[in-house]
Design an enzyme around this catalytic site. Structure first.
Site, PDB file in Angstrom:
ATOM      1  N   ASP A 270       7.780   3.403   5.941  1.00 59.72           N
ATOM      2  CA  ASP A 270       8.444   4.360   5.061  1.00 59.72           C
ATOM      3  C   ASP A 270       7.449   5.788   4.927  1.00 59.72           C
ATOM      4  O   ASP A 270       6.457   5.834   5.062  1.00 59.72           O
ATOM      5  CB  ASP A 270       8.734   3.748   3.766  1.00 59.72           C
ATOM      6  CG  ASP A 270       9.656   2.480   3.865  1.00 59.72           C
ATOM      7  OD1 ASP A 270      10.510   2.572   4.772  1.00 59.72           O
ATOM      8  OD2 ASP A 270       9.490   1.657   3.066  1.00 59.72           O
ATOM      9  N   TYR A 333      -0.198  -5.861   5.836  1.00 57.30           N
ATOM     10  CA  TYR A 333      -0.133  -4.825   4.686  1.00 57.30           C
ATOM     11  C   TYR A 333      -0.828  -5.033   3.563  1.00 57.30           C
ATOM     12  O   TYR A 333      -1.381  -6.000   3.225  1.00 57.30           O
ATOM     13  CB  TYR A 333       1.197  -4.827   4.004  1.00 57.30           C
ATOM     14  CG  TYR A 333       2.441  -4.508   4.916  1.00 57.30           C
ATOM     15  CD1 TYR A 333       3.021  -3.106   4.959  1.00 57.30           C
ATOM     16  CD2 TYR A 333       3.169  -5.510   5.721  1.00 57.30           C
ATOM     17  CE1 TYR A 333       4.139  -2.623   6.049  1.00 57.30           C
ATOM     18  CE2 TYR A 333       4.175  -5.184   6.614  1.00 57.30           C
ATOM     19  CZ  TYR A 333       4.603  -3.838   6.598  1.00 57.30           C
ATOM     20  OH  TYR A 333       5.482  -3.533   7.584  1.00 57.30           O
ATOM     21  N   TYR A 402      10.663  -6.824   4.845  1.00 54.89           N
ATOM     22  CA  TYR A 402      10.526  -5.677   4.016  1.00 54.89           C
ATOM     23  C   TYR A 402       9.673  -6.095   2.793  1.00 54.89           C
ATOM     24  O   TYR A 402      10.020  -6.760   1.902  1.00 54.89           O
ATOM     25  CB  TYR A 402      12.191  -5.437   3.357  1.00 54.89           C
ATOM     26  CG  TYR A 402      13.016  -5.057   4.133  1.00 54.89           C
ATOM     27  CD1 TYR A 402      13.047  -3.383   4.574  1.00 54.89           C
ATOM     28  CD2 TYR A 402      14.083  -5.693   4.689  1.00 54.89           C
ATOM     29  CE1 TYR A 402      14.144  -3.089   5.479  1.00 54.89           C
ATOM     30  CE2 TYR A 402      15.109  -5.231   5.652  1.00 54.89           C
ATOM     31  CZ  TYR A 402      14.966  -3.698   5.871  1.00 54.89           C
ATOM     32  OH  TYR A 402      15.762  -3.287   6.863  1.00 54.89           O
TER      33      TYR A 402
END
Ligand SMILES: [Zn+2]
Ligand SMILES: [Zn+2]
Length: 440
Positions: A270, A333, A402
């Site tokens: 993103d 992440y 996600y």
């Protein structure tokens, strides 16, 4: 076998002779109207090597002129024989003649276009090429007429022009014709009377890191003005000041003198997410004039940017684009989460280790994507408290997860999720991709 065998003929000589009599074909063509030597000869273009169609036409016309003079009884349009000095045949008055097949395009138009093509081509770096010709409707129909009249030996106008240009480039510039995958396609457009040159795209492979938040992977044009510039975008035409694509393309477009680029990433992060491991990408340079680029130099120019860093630039081809897009990459992440209430029992997050999670398409992308339920796996989760409200969480998960929603819960659309497990609410998420592992 009879004598024909000795002469090297295959098949029935007499039948072939009757079916493909040059004489008959030639007279049919010469009765269309005045036909120039080049067009007459093209009807026999596949006979004999090493001579031009113009020469073929000359031979055939001479032969028919001789036959006429010798008394062969045949009705022929005499404008085709203006230049002969017959002894016994009365010629009609000479008049201005234009070839009724090619309209004399070979006298001026085609040579001019070929010259232009050769001139334009010098601006490009290329080793292989292919020539194409676009005929206008009349030419196309007349060309068909010739090919119908002489189906066995006739050559098309396109083939003749393509061959002529090809020869000039091969001879003078030492380039090779490539029918499969040419670096340059040269089109002679006889409809619009122009030359078009289409270089094959250049594809450069590499990996990029995005070191800052707030820039997208690819350039987003302003939705309102579509890139022209308007009040909404501050006359920039773009939604963001720059993009990963823009930074990477800059030296490549400059070196290649290319028009623009197209960016293909192995997934994307993103806008507000940094990517701190090299994400594979292929950048396609459209309409490049130069092909032998110094990628090392491009790399160091890109890496002067504070926003993006690239590694291992190399040339590749179109085929790899598909494989980069299809590649499933597991990612790790790092998430800095600020919670609304003080953190308690952070250890509970261990239940997410190896957990299967059910994810309904996130609300934020629902307008662009189908609302489906998918299952993804959290391979590993690690965490530590930073402040009373803040935690640092490392999440290694399957491609296509996600992560923001895995943390926030997305109003119950992702289950289980970090917020639920901790019985807390998420105030802010800062996300970084820290590891990308490509599965082969
Ligand atoms: Zn002609
Ligand atoms: Zn705008």
């Amino acid at each position: 076998m009879g004598g024909g065998d000795k002469l090297g003929f295959k098949g029935d000589i007499s039948k072939d002779f009757l079916n493909d009599k040059i004489f008959r074909t030639a007279t049919e063509i010469l009765n269309i109207g005045y036909v120039c030597n080049r067009c007459l000869g093209r009807a026999f273009g596949k006979l004999l090597h090493g001579i031009t169609n113009e020469r073929r036409g000359e031979i055939v016309r001479d032969f028919i002129a001789l036959s006429l003079e010798a008394g062969v009884k045949i009705d022929l349009r005499m404008e085709n024989f203006q230049d002969y000095n017959f002894r016994w045949i009365q010629k009609t008055s000479s008049e201005e003649k234009k070839c009724s097949i090619c309209d004399d395009i070979f006298l001026e138009i085609v040579p001019k276009l070929i010259d232009e093509a050769i001139k334009n081509v010098r601006r490009y770096e290329f080793r292989t090429f292919l020539v194409g010709t676009i005929l206008n409707k009349t030419l196309y129909e007349k060309d068909e007429l010739i090919l119908r009249t002489s189906p066995k030996y006739g050559e098309s106008i396109k083939d003749e022009i393509n061959r002529d240009v090809g020869k000039r480039l091969e001879g003078k510039y030492d380039r090779t014709v490539d029918h499969e995958d040419p670096q340059l396609v040269i089109i002679l457009d006889l409809k619009r009377l122009e030359v078009e040159i289409k270089p094959k795209s250049l594809f450069v492979y590499g990996g990029y890191k995005k070191l800052v938040r707030g820039i997208p992977q690819t350039t987003w044009h302003c939705r309102r003005c579509r890139g022209k510039g308007c009040r909404a975008c501050g006359w920039k035409g773009k939604m963001y000041r720059t993009s990963v694509q823009q930074i990477i393309e800059k030296p490549l477009l400059k070196m290649s003198k290319g028009g623009k680029s197209s960016f293909h990433g192995a997934g994307r992060e993103d806008v507000d997410v940094r990517c701190l491991d090299y994400r594979p990408f292929i950048i396609e340079i459209l309409n490049p004039r130069m092909r032998n680029l110094d990628l090392q130099k491009a790399l160091s120019e890109i890496n002067r940017s504070k926003f993006v860093e690239v590694n291992d630039l190399r040339f590749t081809d179109k085929d790899e684009v598909a494989s980069i897009k299809e590649a499933k990459v597991d990612k790790t992440y790092k998430v800095i989460v600020t919670f609304k209430r003080p953190l308690k029992q952070l250890d509970r997050l261990k239940v997410l280790n190896g957990a299967k999670i059910a994810q309904q398409t996130p609300l934020r992308v629902l307008s662009r994507r189908a609302d489906i339920l998918r299952e993804r796996k959290v391979n590993k989760i690690e965490f530590r408290r930073l402040t009373r409200f803040k935690a640092e969480i490392f999440i290694e998960c399957e491609a296509g997860t996600y992560v923001k929603e895995l943390v926030s819960g997305d109003g119950g659309r992702t289950k289980p999720n970090v917020a639920d497990v901790l019985e807390n609410d998420v105030k802010k998420i800062l996300l970084d991709v820290v590891k990308i592992s490509r599965k082969e």
